[in-house]
Design a protein around this motif. Structure first.
Motif, PDB file in Angstrom:
ATOM      1  N   GLY A 381      40.345  15.544  49.106  1.00 58.76           N
ATOM      2  CA  GLY A 381      40.467  14.095  49.157  1.00 58.76           C
ATOM      3  C   GLY A 381      41.426  13.652  50.250  1.00 58.76           C
ATOM      4  N   TRP A 382      42.565  14.313  50.361  1.00 54.75           N
ATOM      5  CA  TRP A 382      43.527  13.959  51.409  1.00 54.75           C
ATOM      6  C   TRP A 382      42.934  14.221  52.787  1.00 54.75           C
ATOM      7  CZ3 TRP A 382      47.570  11.036  50.714  1.00 54.75           C
ATOM      8  CH2 TRP A 382      48.188  10.988  49.464  1.00 54.75           C
ATOM      9  N   TYR A 383      42.209  15.318  52.913  1.00 55.62           N
ATOM     10  CA  TYR A 383      41.595  15.629  54.208  1.00 55.62           C
ATOM     11  C   TYR A 383      40.593  14.552  54.620  1.00 55.62           C
ATOM     12  CZ  TYR A 383      38.195  17.642  57.381  1.00 55.62           C
ATOM     13  OH  TYR A 383      37.318  17.828  58.420  1.00 55.62           O
ATOM     14  N   LEU A 400      51.345   7.188  64.026  1.00 55.65           N
ATOM     15  CA  LEU A 400      51.183   8.639  63.919  1.00 55.65           C
ATOM     16  C   LEU A 400      51.347   9.120  62.486  1.00 55.65           C
ATOM     17  CD1 LEU A 400      50.784  11.408  65.180  1.00 55.65           C
ATOM     18  CD2 LEU A 400      53.236  11.478  65.672  1.00 55.65           C
ATOM     19  N   GLU A 401      52.350   8.607  61.764  1.00 55.51           N
ATOM     20  CA  GLU A 401      52.580   9.086  60.403  1.00 55.51           C
ATOM     21  C   GLU A 401      51.415   8.715  59.488  1.00 55.51           C
ATOM     22  OE1 GLU A 401      54.872  11.180  59.581  1.00 55.51           O
ATOM     23  OE2 GLU A 401      55.615  11.085  61.640  1.00 55.51           O
ATOM     24  N   ASP A 402      50.854   7.515  59.675  1.00 55.68           N
ATOM     25  CA  ASP A 402      49.683   7.127  58.889  1.00 55.68           C
ATOM     26  C   ASP A 402      48.502   8.035  59.182  1.00 55.68           C
ATOM     27  OD1 ASP A 402      50.746   4.980  57.471  1.00 55.68           O
ATOM     28  OD2 ASP A 402      50.442   3.602  59.136  1.00 55.68           O
ATOM     29  N   LEU A 403      48.363   8.417  60.445  1.00 54.37           N
ATOM     30  CA  LEU A 403      47.213   9.215  60.853  1.00 54.37           C
ATOM     31  C   LEU A 403      47.347  10.673  60.427  1.00 54.37           C
ATOM     32  CD1 LEU A 403      46.790   7.753  64.441  1.00 54.37           C
ATOM     33  CD2 LEU A 403      45.125   7.543  62.587  1.00 54.37           C
ATOM     34  N   ILE A 404      48.523  11.226  60.631  1.00 46.90           N
ATOM     35  CA  ILE A 404      48.699  12.664  60.435  1.00 46.90           C
ATOM     36  C   ILE A 404      49.128  13.019  59.014  1.00 46.90           C
ATOM     37  CG2 ILE A 404      51.148  13.103  60.965  1.00 46.90           C
ATOM     38  CD1 ILE A 404      50.169  15.135  63.066  1.00 46.90           C
ATOM     39  N   GLY A 405      49.703  12.045  58.286  1.00 47.18           N
ATOM     40  CA  GLY A 405      50.227  12.312  56.945  1.00 47.18           C
ATOM     41  C   GLY A 405      49.206  12.884  55.974  1.00 47.18           C
ATOM     42  N   PRO A 406      48.006  12.293  55.844  1.00 46.36           N
ATOM     43  CA  PRO A 406      47.026  12.843  54.893  1.00 46.36           C
ATOM     44  C   PRO A 406      46.632  14.287  55.210  1.00 46.36           C
ATOM     45  CG  PRO A 406      46.417  10.621  55.524  1.00 46.36           C
ATOM     46  CD  PRO A 406      47.546  11.022  56.420  1.00 46.36           C
ATOM     47  N   PHE A 407      46.499  14.616  56.506  1.00 48.99           N
ATOM     48  CA  PHE A 407      46.155  15.990  56.869  1.00 48.99           C
ATOM     49  C   PHE A 407      47.265  16.955  56.443  1.00 48.99           C
ATOM     50  CE2 PHE A 407      43.746  13.652  60.251  1.00 48.99           C
ATOM     51  CZ  PHE A 407      42.481  14.034  59.853  1.00 48.99           C
ATOM     52  N   GLU A 408      48.500  16.565  56.677  1.00 51.31           N
ATOM     53  CA  GLU A 408      49.606  17.460  56.343  1.00 51.31           C
ATOM     54  C   GLU A 408      49.780  17.587  54.831  1.00 51.31           C
ATOM     55  OE1 GLU A 408      52.959  16.153  58.693  1.00 51.31           O
ATOM     56  OE2 GLU A 408      52.200  17.282  60.416  1.00 51.31           O
ATOM     57  N   ARG A 409      49.438  16.529  54.085  1.00 48.51           N
ATOM     58  CA  ARG A 409      49.454  16.638  52.624  1.00 48.51           C
ATOM     59  C   ARG A 409      48.361  17.604  52.161  1.00 48.51           C
ATOM     60  NH1 ARG A 409      51.590  17.573  47.951  1.00 48.51           N
ATOM     61  NH2 ARG A 409      50.608  16.504  46.191  1.00 48.51           N
ATOM     62  N   ALA A 410      47.178  17.530  52.781  1.00 46.24           N
ATOM     63  CA  ALA A 410      46.095  18.453  52.436  1.00 46.24           C
ATOM     64  C   ALA A 410      46.494  19.892  52.737  1.00 46.24           C
ATOM     65  CB  ALA A 410      44.823  18.090  53.205  1.00 46.24           C
ATOM     66  N   LEU A 411      47.156  20.096  53.861  1.00 44.85           N
ATOM     67  CA  LEU A 411      47.574  21.446  54.245  1.00 44.85           C
ATOM     68  C   LEU A 411      48.724  21.947  53.382  1.00 44.85           C
ATOM     69  CD1 LEU A 411      47.313  20.970  58.091  1.00 44.85           C
ATOM     70  CD2 LEU A 411      45.928  22.533  56.710  1.00 44.85           C
ATOM     71  N   GLU A 412      49.557  21.043  52.910  1.00 46.92           N
ATOM     72  CA  GLU A 412      50.619  21.427  51.978  1.00 46.92           C
ATOM     73  C   GLU A 412      50.013  21.969  50.688  1.00 46.92           C
ATOM     74  OE1 GLU A 412      54.037  19.193  49.298  1.00 46.92           O
ATOM     75  OE2 GLU A 412      53.292  18.221  51.107  1.00 46.92           O
ATOM     76  N   LEU A 413      48.932  21.317  50.223  1.00 44.49           N
ATOM     77  CA  LEU A 413      48.251  21.769  49.010  1.00 44.49           C
ATOM     78  C   LEU A 413      47.413  23.012  49.264  1.00 44.49           C
ATOM     79  CD1 LEU A 413      47.128  18.249  47.762  1.00 44.49           C
ATOM     80  CD2 LEU A 413      48.774  19.733  46.605  1.00 44.49           C
ATOM     81  N   ASP A 414      46.825  23.105  50.453  1.00 44.06           N
ATOM     82  CA  ASP A 414      45.937  24.225  50.761  1.00 44.06           C
ATOM     83  C   ASP A 414      46.005  24.544  52.255  1.00 44.06           C
ATOM     84  OD1 ASP A 414      44.012  26.130  51.003  1.00 44.06           O
ATOM     85  OD2 ASP A 414      42.314  24.800  50.606  1.00 44.06           O
TER      86      ASP A 414
END
Length: 738
Positions: A381-383, A400-414
């Protein structure tokens, strides 16, 4: 019968029987209360043992006390036994016992409403990979994580931890591909699950045997199940396994839910096997292999929604297949949505939002915002939220934080979700965040094919060693690569200035043979970059050169008219005379493009009637699927014509809705309107600053105005009023903010 009745009356009067009744009622009520309010089941079980021992002790003591005073028969015949006082005591005892039984029954009945439909420890389950052995079941080891996580999620109060997150934690701990019970329980604790589900898949001849054990993270076994059946019915067996587990943890009074893994995915074993294989390749950026496996899955079962969805995503990533917004990506997204009615809610939401995203519809953003708020531990979902923001950034203007934040949250989880690293690499390069770029690049190395890592390595070298840029670009002179490299490394990054890109193009042009396709592309790109900086006087000779060299008129019209259609060049700026520029070609695709350009040209002259005629002719022209967005752009032109005719409100609404219908995801959806085109990259910062200022985002507006001024500082004199407007706004906002 009379003897039995007399004996029963005698027993009812006995103090031991009365004590037993009251004790049983009290024990029943106490157990129900403890079962609800005591979290540790071992304590509840210990309480049950104590109460059982206490029953024997209390009843035995009452019996012994009665016998020491008078025999049971004497009690029955004693006048005292029938006195009102003793009768009242007996009635009170049985009334108390009945009341306690009722109280216990009430707590038993309301227990599911307090604890949920399942045992508390089973309300959050981490499904770990099963041990798989035997031919034909190799992929089902990890596959059971996806299947059972999907099967059990949202059943009653059950929530399963996202399968990608579980697999990542499992791979971190599993040595040699296996893990003992202690390690499995530790994973459950790390993921804040209440329990972990373990098991095995064993093929025995033509049959498959599935076993599963559910343990609380404290090590208590909550449920165990075993099923066996034909290998070609493995998904039905997964259903049966899930139901067997639920029977042991189900607390609710209503019947067990109907689990349907075989219904929500596919009943074809070859299809599910190909899907699981394709999913593995997809997560490693192995697009060719992923495409082949997922294509095999949908060929085996054309209604396999999840396989269509992943295949559409593969089209979106694979440049040779058309890339994001391509016909293949949209077609398989639509097929996934068409067959999504049998999917669970979470998967159905992802598929629906993904289809909207492929269509370029901003509604996908709202859908995924709600999704990640509801399921914050789902990396998929974050991805998808990050991917929507990334592709919609020209019209939404995220920082940048709005754009990159969801990807980094997805990578934190997986962290094994490799596709989630690609856009953060592009964004950190574009925004000049070298630390982030290096972090994601090193993580990508070793997890993705070398051919995928090398371009990012090259981009970093271009960034870090500008002196070698010309030579490196000459080595990769094909036009698409040239444009991507320059835009990414030199143009769109706030940390760099496009003057460097212009200098490079001026050095490259003499090194390319004049008149060749590559030379024309370099000239075209150079002209558009100058136009994007507001330097139209410098760009005009280059546009005229392209006209003099000849070539596809639709391409020359698109390139040469872009500054006109962008609104910052006079209609006379067009290269070549209009009567020659708009000679229609025979090819239907090129014909529609040129008619659309002619329509826009007439609109810039304020000739609404002629523009409408050209628009109608363009709509009548045949269009290839890759230009299926053209009708929406032509409709936007009709809205512009309405404005010219005096219907400002209606025309703006028509134009706005048409552009919304065209979406942000259809490649060059734009010619005159999309801020994603090169010519619009400069002016979009002015528009973005105005929009952010209107929304109250002062910091964002200051950044946007500053970038626009930097880009347009050498714009032509007639365009300088726009720069002055940006300067005045910037000065005012800077003074107000600090």
């Amino acid at each position: 019968a009379q003897g039995l009745g007399a004996r029963w009356r005698e027993l009812r009067r006995h103090p031991a029987v009365q004590a037993a009744a009251v004790y049983i009622g009290a024990s029943w009520a106490l157990i129900q209360v403890a079962d609800i309010f005591v979290a540790d089941e071992r304590i509840v079980r210990g309480l049950g043992i104590v109460l059982a021992v206490g029953f024997v002790a209390v009843v035995g003591l009452a019996w012994w006390t009665a016998r020491s005073g008078v025999t049971a028969g004497a009690i029955a015949d004693s006048p005292e036994a029938s006195t009102p006082l003793r009768r009242r005591h007996r009635h009170y005892a049985y009334a108390a016992a009945a009341l306690l039984l009722i109280v216990g029954g009430v707590f038993w009945w309301i227990r599911p409403n307090i604890l949920g439909a399942v045992e508390p420890d089973a309300q959050v389950i981490a499904v770990l990979p099963f041990n798989a052995s035997g031919p034909g079941v190799e992929l089902l080891g990890e596959g059971m994580v996806d299947l059972l996580s999907t099967n059990l999620d949202a059943v009653g109060a059950i929530r399963t931890i996202d399968s990608r997150t579980v697999l990542h934690r499992w791979r971190q701990r599993a040595v040699g591909g296996s893990l003992d019970l202690e390690g499995s329980l530790a994973i459950g604790s790390d993921l804040e699950a209440g329990s972990v589900l373990l098991g095995s898949v064993v093929s025995v001849g033509p049959e498959v045997r599935l076993t599963a054990e559910l343990y609380s993270v404290r090590g208590q076994e909550l449920a165990e199940a075993r099923v066996q059946g034909p290998a070609d019915s493995v998904l039905s067996l997964v259903d049966d396994l899930g139901v067997s587990l639920l029977r042991e943890i189900w607390l609710a009074h209503e019947p067990l839910p109907n689990l349907r893994v075989s219904g929500i995915t596919t009943s074809d074993v070859d299809a599910i096997r190909a899907y699981l294989k394709g999913l593995q390749h997809y997560r490693r950026l192995e697009w060719d292999s992923a495409f082949a496996a997922l294509q095999q899955a949908v060929e085996a079962d054309s209604t396999f929604a999840l396989a269509h969805y992943r295949l559409g995503q593969t089209y979106g990533w694979h440049v040779k297949l058309g890339g994001f917004g391509s016909e293949g990506a949209r077609r398989h997204g639509e097929l996934a949505a068409r067959h999504s009615d049998r999917l669970p809610e979470r998967e159905r939401t992802i598929v629906t939002a993904g289809t909207l995203h492929d269509d370029g519809q901003v509604a996908a953003l709202d859908s995924m915002r709600r999704y990640v708020n509801r399921f914050p531990d789902d990396p998929e979902g974050w991805y998808l939220l990050g991917d929507i923001r990334y592709h919609a950034q020209p019209i939404l203007g995220f920082d940048l934080e709005d754009l990159i934040g969801p990807f980094e949250r997805a990578l934190e989880l997986d962290p094994t979700l490799v596709p989630a690293r690609v856009h953060p690499l592009e964004l950190s390069l574009e925004y000049g965040d070298s630390a982030r770029y290096s972090q994601h690049l090193e993580a990508l190395r070793g997890t993705a094919p070398a051919a995928y890592v090398e371009p990012f390595d090259r981009a970093r070298r271009l960034w870090e060693d500008p002196d070698s840029t010309v030579q490196r670009l000459l080595e990769i002179i094909d036009a698409p690569t040239l444009q991507n490299e320059l835009i990414t490394t030199l143009y769109r990054s706030p940390s760099l200035h496009p003057e460097a890109g212009l200098s490079i193009l001026e050095m490259i042009r003499p090194a390319v043979e004049p008149g060749t396709p590559d030379w024309k592309e370099v000239v075209s790109f150079h002209a558009m970059m100058l136009a994007s900086l507001g330097r139209l006087a410098e760009a005009r000779p280059l546009f005229d050169t392209l006209w003099a060299l000849g070539g596809p008129r639709e391409s020359i019209a698109y390139v040469g008219l872009m500054p006109v259609n962008a609104g910052f060049a006079d209609p006379s700026y067009a290269p070549g005379p209009a009567e020659q520029l708009f000679i229609l070609p025979e090819e239907p695709e090129a014909r529609q493009i040129l008619l659309h350009q002619a329509m826009l040209f007439e609109l810039t002259h304020g000739r609404a009637a002629e523009a409408r005629r050209l628009g109608e002719e363009a709509l009548a022209a045949d269009s290839a699927p890759r230009y299926e967005f053209m009708p929406a752009l032509i409709e936007a032109g009709f809205g512009w014509a309405d404005i010219i005719d005096g219907d400002t409100v209606g025309g703006l609404e028509r134009l706005r809705s048409a552009l919304y219908e065209a979406g942000y995801g259809h490649g060059p959806v734009c010619y005159a309107f999309s801020m994603g085109d090169i010519v619009f990259i400069g002016p979009q910062y002015l528009a973005l600053g105005q929009a952010l200022e209107a929304e109250g985002d002062i910091a964002g507006a200051i950044a946007a105005y500053s970038r626009f001024i930097e880009l347009w500082e050498k714009a032509d004199p007639e365009l300088q009023p726009r720069v002055e407007t940006a300067r005045r706004r910037l000065e005012r906002l800077s003074a107000e903010s600090g």
